[in-house]
Design a protein around this motif. Structure first.
Motif, mmCIF file in Angstrom:
data_model
loop_
_atom_site.group_PDB
_atom_site.id
_atom_site.type_symbol
_atom_site.label_atom_id
_atom_site.label_comp_id
_atom_site.label_asym_id
_atom_site.label_seq_id
_atom_site.Cartn_x
_atom_site.Cartn_y
_atom_site.Cartn_z
ATOM 1 N N ALA A 10 -3.511 9.882 -15.594
ATOM 2 C CA ALA A 10 -2.807 8.603 -15.638
ATOM 3 C C ALA A 10 -3.503 7.627 -16.584
ATOM 4 O O ALA A 10 -2.849 6.879 -17.325
ATOM 5 C CB ALA A 10 -2.702 8.011 -14.241
ATOM 6 N N LEU A 11 -4.827 7.627 -16.561
ATOM 7 C CA LEU A 11 -5.577 6.760 -17.473
ATOM 8 C C LEU A 11 -5.385 7.200 -18.924
ATOM 9 O O LEU A 11 -5.279 6.365 -19.832
ATOM 10 C CB LEU A 11 -7.055 6.775 -17.105
ATOM 11 C CG LEU A 11 -7.418 6.075 -15.792
ATOM 12 C CD1 LEU A 11 -8.880 6.344 -15.423
ATOM 13 C CD2 LEU A 11 -7.171 4.577 -15.899
ATOM 14 N N ALA A 12 -5.343 8.520 -19.144
ATOM 15 C CA ALA A 12 -5.086 9.024 -20.500
ATOM 16 C C ALA A 12 -3.690 8.626 -20.962
ATOM 17 O O ALA A 12 -3.501 8.190 -22.109
ATOM 18 C CB ALA A 12 -5.251 10.542 -20.527
ATOM 19 N N GLN A 13 -2.717 8.783 -20.065
ATOM 20 C CA GLN A 13 -1.343 8.425 -20.436
ATOM 21 C C GLN A 13 -1.217 6.942 -20.732
ATOM 22 O O GLN A 13 -0.468 6.537 -21.630
ATOM 23 C CB GLN A 13 -0.385 8.826 -19.311
ATOM 24 C CG GLN A 13 1.082 8.692 -19.680
ATOM 25 C CD GLN A 13 1.471 9.597 -20.840
ATOM 26 O OE1 GLN A 13 1.258 10.803 -20.801
ATOM 27 N NE2 GLN A 13 2.049 9.014 -21.899
ATOM 28 N N ALA A 14 -1.969 6.110 -20.007
ATOM 29 C CA ALA A 14 -1.944 4.673 -20.274
ATOM 30 C C ALA A 14 -2.416 4.365 -21.686
ATOM 31 O O ALA A 14 -1.901 3.451 -22.347
ATOM 32 C CB ALA A 14 -2.805 3.940 -19.242
ATOM 33 N N GLN A 15 -3.395 5.130 -22.168
ATOM 34 C CA GLN A 15 -3.866 4.947 -23.537
ATOM 35 C C GLN A 15 -2.808 5.392 -24.552
ATOM 36 O O GLN A 15 -2.624 4.750 -25.584
ATOM 37 C CB GLN A 15 -5.165 5.722 -23.757
ATOM 38 C CG GLN A 15 -6.345 5.173 -22.980
ATOM 39 C CD GLN A 15 -6.690 3.750 -23.380
ATOM 40 O OE1 GLN A 15 -6.591 3.382 -24.548
ATOM 41 N NE2 GLN A 15 -7.110 2.946 -22.413
ATOM 42 N N LEU A 16 -2.108 6.475 -24.249
ATOM 43 C CA LEU A 16 -1.034 6.914 -25.140
ATOM 44 C C LEU A 16 0.107 5.901 -25.152
ATOM 45 O O LEU A 16 0.707 5.631 -26.207
ATOM 46 C CB LEU A 16 -0.518 8.283 -24.709
ATOM 47 C CG LEU A 16 -1.515 9.448 -24.829
ATOM 48 C CD1 LEU A 16 -0.902 10.732 -24.273
ATOM 49 C CD2 LEU A 16 -1.956 9.646 -26.273
ATOM 50 N N ASP A 17 0.386 5.301 -23.991
ATOM 51 C CA ASP A 17 1.419 4.267 -23.926
ATOM 52 C C ASP A 17 0.994 3.033 -24.718
ATOM 53 O O ASP A 17 1.815 2.391 -25.390
ATOM 54 C CB ASP A 17 1.695 3.888 -22.474
ATOM 55 C CG ASP A 17 2.352 5.020 -21.687
ATOM 56 O OD1 ASP A 17 2.901 5.946 -22.323
ATOM 57 O OD2 ASP A 17 2.306 4.979 -20.438
ATOM 58 N N ALA A 18 -0.302 2.685 -24.631
ATOM 59 C CA ALA A 18 -0.812 1.542 -25.393
ATOM 60 C C ALA A 18 -0.705 1.807 -26.891
ATOM 61 O O ALA A 18 -0.371 0.912 -27.678
ATOM 62 C CB ALA A 18 -2.261 1.261 -25.003
ATOM 63 N N LEU A 24 2.525 1.035 -32.158
ATOM 64 C CA LEU A 24 3.396 1.642 -33.172
ATOM 65 C C LEU A 24 4.735 2.010 -32.528
ATOM 66 O O LEU A 24 4.985 3.181 -32.213
ATOM 67 C CB LEU A 24 2.735 2.884 -33.777
ATOM 68 C CG LEU A 24 1.388 2.689 -34.490
ATOM 69 C CD1 LEU A 24 0.841 4.030 -34.952
ATOM 70 C CD2 LEU A 24 1.538 1.741 -35.674
ATOM 71 N N PRO A 25 5.588 1.018 -32.292
ATOM 72 C CA PRO A 25 6.838 1.280 -31.545
ATOM 73 C C PRO A 25 7.697 2.384 -32.140
ATOM 74 O O PRO A 25 8.382 3.101 -31.407
ATOM 75 C CB PRO A 25 7.555 -0.084 -31.607
ATOM 76 C CG PRO A 25 6.467 -1.088 -31.834
ATOM 77 C CD PRO A 25 5.451 -0.393 -32.680
ATOM 78 N N ALA A 27 4.841 13.136 -39.034
ATOM 79 C CA ALA A 27 5.197 11.810 -39.540
ATOM 80 C C ALA A 27 4.219 10.753 -39.040
ATOM 81 O O ALA A 27 3.835 9.846 -39.788
ATOM 82 C CB ALA A 27 6.625 11.456 -39.117
ATOM 83 N N LEU A 28 3.802 10.873 -37.796
ATOM 84 C CA LEU A 28 2.817 9.937 -37.246
ATOM 85 C C LEU A 28 1.488 10.068 -37.969
ATOM 86 O O LEU A 28 0.855 9.058 -38.333
ATOM 87 C CB LEU A 28 2.637 10.197 -35.749
ATOM 88 C CG LEU A 28 1.509 9.418 -35.057
ATOM 89 C CD1 LEU A 28 1.701 7.911 -35.206
ATOM 90 C CD2 LEU A 28 1.413 9.803 -33.585
ATOM 91 N N ARG A 65 -3.471 -2.181 -36.647
ATOM 92 C CA ARG A 65 -2.708 -1.443 -35.632
ATOM 93 C C ARG A 65 -3.041 0.044 -35.662
ATOM 94 O O ARG A 65 -3.154 0.687 -34.611
ATOM 95 C CB ARG A 65 -1.208 -1.662 -35.855
ATOM 96 C CG ARG A 65 -0.697 -2.998 -35.355
ATOM 97 C CD ARG A 65 0.829 -3.019 -35.353
ATOM 98 N NE ARG A 65 1.361 -2.953 -36.716
ATOM 99 C CZ ARG A 65 1.623 -4.009 -37.473
ATOM 100 N NH1 ARG A 65 1.392 -5.229 -37.010
ATOM 101 N NH2 ARG A 65 2.136 -3.874 -38.687
ATOM 102 N N ALA A 66 -3.204 0.587 -36.856
ATOM 103 C CA ALA A 66 -3.529 2.011 -36.972
ATOM 104 C C ALA A 66 -4.902 2.311 -36.379
ATOM 105 O O ALA A 66 -5.089 3.318 -35.688
ATOM 106 C CB ALA A 66 -3.479 2.446 -38.431
ATOM 107 N N LEU A 67 -5.880 1.426 -36.646
ATOM 108 C CA LEU A 67 -7.210 1.644 -36.095
ATOM 109 C C LEU A 67 -7.196 1.538 -34.576
ATOM 110 O O LEU A 67 -7.807 2.362 -33.876
ATOM 111 C CB LEU A 67 -8.195 0.639 -36.674
ATOM 112 C CG LEU A 67 -9.626 0.746 -36.125
ATOM 113 C CD1 LEU A 67 -10.248 2.088 -36.487
ATOM 114 C CD2 LEU A 67 -10.498 -0.400 -36.631
ATOM 115 N N LEU A 68 -6.492 0.547 -34.040
ATOM 116 C CA LEU A 68 -6.410 0.399 -32.588
ATOM 117 C C LEU A 68 -5.686 1.587 -31.966
ATOM 118 O O LEU A 68 -6.018 2.024 -30.858
ATOM 119 C CB LEU A 68 -5.709 -0.915 -32.231
ATOM 120 C CG LEU A 68 -6.467 -2.193 -32.621
ATOM 121 C CD1 LEU A 68 -5.635 -3.434 -32.299
ATOM 122 C CD2 LEU A 68 -7.817 -2.255 -31.901
ATOM 123 N N THR A 69 -4.695 2.129 -32.676
ATOM 124 C CA THR A 69 -4.016 3.344 -32.204
ATOM 125 C C THR A 69 -4.992 4.506 -32.149
ATOM 126 O O THR A 69 -5.027 5.267 -31.165
ATOM 127 C CB THR A 69 -2.842 3.686 -33.136
ATOM 128 O OG1 THR A 69 -1.889 2.626 -33.121
ATOM 129 C CG2 THR A 69 -2.170 4.985 -32.707
#
Length: 465
Positions: A87-95, A100-101, A127-128, A170-174
């Motif tokens: 769940a914590l990992a998924q939260a990071q993927l959601d963030a 990057l909407p 593409a990402l 944004r890319a670095l934070l991603t």
């Protein structure tokens, strides 16, 4: 003078409390009550003291935050343990998706690592990767320094550089979110074995693979995924090389009981300009391997060394070996048996005393179970025999190449005396014990990585006559 007695009393009391805790942990292991006790005390009570620092350092997490996240887990069972960290990992993927909407739907699902991934998903991740590469390129090699900084330091670094564009930020934070997701999935996989833990392991590796594809060109590196068939098993590792020049010196790096490739590779990217190549691999018997670890696992490492020595861009006359934790045992063993190695580094090596039954007191049930799985032992007695068979006592004098031995001065997981004896017994050994530090000197992780890199370069960069 007046404070010496109270300090001594506090230290003595602390030692007594630690001994009682270790005895309690072993009693729970022997009586199969660890799970029951964890419901009240928390899973973190049963894990090594360095557990928090290890994974917090990997992702640039605040150790206090990670400690609180660990304290919230009250069971080692897959449903609770994996569910919490996933769940914590998924939260990071959601963030990352929020940053990057346009790629939120891609980041919501960890990619498949094998070639059987759906073409649409593979295309979306491609593409990402392209978008991240374009946005990160203006930052150059600073990316690798910033991606694992603690959150506050990362914000300060970004704010201090007005040239960083909104897209690059944004890319670095991603990328930082992806590193954290990799870490949380790795904790979920700890220590491997079950289907749920292996699924988390696969997710951690797959996200790392996508990151490596982006980071390699930015850092002037070629990052190749290798599969090496060796004595009935398959070694899956990454060869990281400078994009130009060669043939290059090579350091083969392996970790321990529950360590992964990504845990090794992420911090090593900092040394992208060293001129050296590295091959990172996991220890036989763990995670994706089919065969248990034994004395015969030496042949797996020999096969890896032999195959990499024939790589067109590797100089077979300039090869070294680095081992961390249980992997350091293999670093010492390979230093005494492989004619192709010129030097080796062993950090936190078990070599003899750590394999004695009395030194297993305080090792939690989950680690014992991992050792049983790794060695293929079925009973504690069988495990003891298999570990004792690995003893290197009497072997040290066979190590004639330069050997750097590293550890914390007070190893609470394995025996510091093993490091001392190894360094004393090998012909050309240097011992570095970090004061007031624990297993593998995790409190000085950055320092000993820097030390080992300089030490390796001094011995491998110069071409032999």
């Amino acid at each position: 003078m007046f404070n010496s007695a109270p300090v001594a009393e506090v230290n003595a009391m602390s030692q007594i409390q630690d001994t009682l805790r270790r005895c309690f942990i072993t009693a729970c292991m022997l009586t199969r009550t660890t799970e029951l006790a964890a419901r009240r005390l928390g899973a973190g009570f049963f894990l090594p003291a360095l557990f928090v620092l290890r994974y917090a350092s990997m992702a640039g997490l605040d150790p206090r935050l990670f400690a609180s996240q660990l304290q919230a887990v009250r069971s080692f069972k897959d449903t609770a343990w994996c569910g919490h960290w996933n769940a914590l990992a998924q939260a990071q993927l959601d963030a990352a998706g929020a940053l990057l909407p346009a790629f939120a739907h891609v980041l919501a699902v960890p990619p498949a690592l094998d070639n059987g991934a759906a073409p649409q998903a593979a295309s979306s991740w491609a593409a990402l990767r392209e978008a991240l590469s374009v946005a990160l390129s203006p930052l150059g090699t600073r990316v690798v320094d910033w991606m694992t900084l603690p959150d506050g330091d990362a914000e300060a670094a970004l704010s201090a550089d007005p040239q960083v564009s909104a897209d690059s930020r944004r890319a670095l934070l991603t990328l930082r979110c992806l590193v954290k997701a990799v870490t949380y999935y790795q904790v979920s996989a700890f220590p491997g074995g079950s289907a749920a833990r292996m699924a988390a392991y696969a997710r951690s590796r797959s996200i790392f693979h996508q990151m490596a594809t982006v980071l390699g060109p930015l850092l002037g590196l070629v990052i190749e995924k290798h599969r090496i068939e060796a004595h009935g098993d398959t070694v899956e590792g990454y060869l990281v090389m400078p994009a130009r020049g060669g043939p290059h010196p090579l350091a083969i790096i392996t970790n321990g009981l529950e360590g992964t490739v990504q845990e090794l590779a992420i911090p090593l990217l900092r040394y992208h300009d060293s001129g050296m190549a590295v091959f990172v691999m996991e220890m036989p018997g763990t995670y994706a391997y089919r065969q248990p670890m034994s004395e015969a696992s030496e042949n797996v490492y020999h096969a890896v060394i032999d195959q990499l020595s024939r790589h067109a861009r590797i100089d077979p006359r300039r090869m070294g070996f680095v081992g961390v934790s249980f992997g350091a045992y293999w670093a010492a063993r390979m230093a005494g048996t492989s004619p192709l190695l010129r030097c080796a580094v062993a950090c936190g090596a078990p070599s003899h005393h750590s394999f004695k039954v009395k030194n297993t007191i305080g090792i939690p049930d989950i680690i014992i179970r991992a050792l049983l799985d790794t060695t293929g032992a079925r009973t504690l007695a069988g495990l003891g025999l298999k570990l004792q068979a690995l003893s290197l006592q009497g072997f040290y004098r066979q190590i004639r190449i330069p050997l750097l031995v590293i550890n914390g001065e007070h190893d609470t997981l394995l025996s510091t005396r093993d490091s001392v004896d190894l360094a004393a017994g090998a012909a050309q050994a240097t011992l570095k014990l970090y004061p007031h530090d624990d297993h593998c000197a995790m409190g000085h992780y950055r320092e000993w990585l820097d030390l080992s890199q300089v030490w390796l370069q001094e011995r491998l960069q110069q071409r032999p006559a």
